[in-house]
Design an enzyme around this catalytic site. Structure first.
Site, short mmCIF file in Angstrom:
data_model
loop_
_atom_site.label_atom_id
_atom_site.label_comp_id
_atom_site.label_asym_id
_atom_site.label_seq_id
_atom_site.Cartn_x
_atom_site.Cartn_y
_atom_site.Cartn_z
N HIS A 120 4.45 -2.25 2.06
CA HIS A 120 3.64 -3.02 1.11
C HIS A 120 2.84 -4.08 1.88
CE1 HIS A 120 2.50 -4.91 -2.64
NE2 HIS A 120 2.84 -6.07 -2.10
N ASP A 152 13.59 0.55 -5.08
CA ASP A 152 14.53 0.61 -6.20
C ASP A 152 13.72 0.82 -7.48
OD1 ASP A 152 13.46 -1.84 -6.84
OD2 ASP A 152 15.29 -2.99 -6.47
C1 GRF Z 1 -1.27 0.19 3.26
O1 GRF Z 1 -1.71 -1.13 3.49
C2 GRF Z 1 -0.15 0.22 2.26
O2 GRF Z 1 0.73 -0.83 2.37
C3 GRF Z 1 -0.95 0.12 0.98
O3 GRF Z 1 -2.04 0.97 1.19
C4 GRF Z 1 -2.34 1.01 2.58
C5 GRF Z 1 -2.31 2.46 2.99
O4 GRF Z 1 -3.05 2.68 4.15
N1 GRF Z 1 -0.15 0.42 -0.17
P1 GRF Z 1 -3.10 4.09 4.86
O5 GRF Z 1 -3.39 5.15 3.80
O6 GRF Z 1 -1.79 4.32 5.54
O7 GRF Z 1 -4.22 3.98 5.85
#
Ligand code: GRF
Length: 218
Positions: A120, A152
């Site tokens: 995240h 979770d």
């Molecule tokens: C990441 O920053 C992830 O945390 C968020 O979306 C982005 C995904 O990037 N939920 P990628 O598709 O791995 O380039």
């Protein structure tokens, strides 16, 4: 809850994506041609939509892929069960949500709870949800970052495995979300690779909110 004792075989990973897949690529690059050394191998990549760069990266790496779209199912529960079945077909030890922009349901968590990891782009528990970068920027925080955590049944609420910190600059405030998100993702990719490698190589146990890395029983 504890992971199985580490064995010499590399852990089997299914990675779920929704977009550009740069976190998936970081895992692919880190594993390279030495899954034994890394401790894990990607056995399949799943997505909730077709036509994304993340799936192309998987195909270029010669990996099997699957797509499970919500709109192809009568209910969200049916979609969740189909996603769980497709994932289970690859017998993963760990499932990695690497920019997978869907909340999974009961069936998926029943099968993969305690071995389903998400990344995240904010320092949880601050700024959960789909707009973590934008929300942190709007709040005016001076540092933000990324969190790798177990999933979770809440939204970005599971036990934290690792976090990385990124300073918010005046330029971020001016340039906005995209520039800050790119800087977060540079840290996030390294954090995810390190966390997955350690979970796979060293084993782990989850006690309440705490994640302990290291051989089970030690
Ligand atoms: C990441 O920053 C992830 O945390 C968020 O979306 C982005 C995904 O990037 N939920 P990628 O598709 O791995 O380039």
């Amino acid at each position: 809850m504890a992971s199985p004792p580490p064995s010499t075989a590399p852990a089997r990973l299914v990675v779920l994506v929704s977009g550009s897949g740069t976190n998936l690529q970081a895992l692919l690059d880190a594993i390279g041609d030495d899954p034994e050394g890394f401790g894990a191998q990607i056995v399949a990549v799943g997505a909730d939509r077709s036509g994304i760069a993340g799936l192309e990266r998987a195909e270029r790496a010669g990996l099997p892929t699957f797509v499970c779209r919500v709109k192809d199912h009568a209910t969200r529960e049916e979609w969740d069960a189909a996603l769980a079945a497709a994932t289970a077909g690859y017998r993963p030890d760990l499932v990695v949500s690497a920019g997978f922009m869907k909340i999974v349901g009961k069936e998926f968590l029943a099968r993969f709870g305690g071995r389903f990891i998400n990344t995240h782009p904010a320092l949880l528990p601050s700024f959960p949800g789909a707009h973590g970068v934008r929300d942190a920027l709007a709040y005016g925080v001076k540092v933000t970052g990324c969190t790798v955590h177990f999933v979770d049944d809440g939204v970005d609420t599971g036990p934290i495995i690792a976090q990385g910190v990124v300073e918010v600059t005046e330029e971020d405030t001016a340039e906005g979300e995209a520039a800050l998100h790119e800087r977060i993702k540079e840290i996030e990719r390294k954090l995810l690779v390190e966390a997955v490698g350690r979970l796979a190589r060293d084993g782990y146990r989850i006690e309440g909110r705490k994640v302990h890395l290291g051989h089970v029983g030690e």
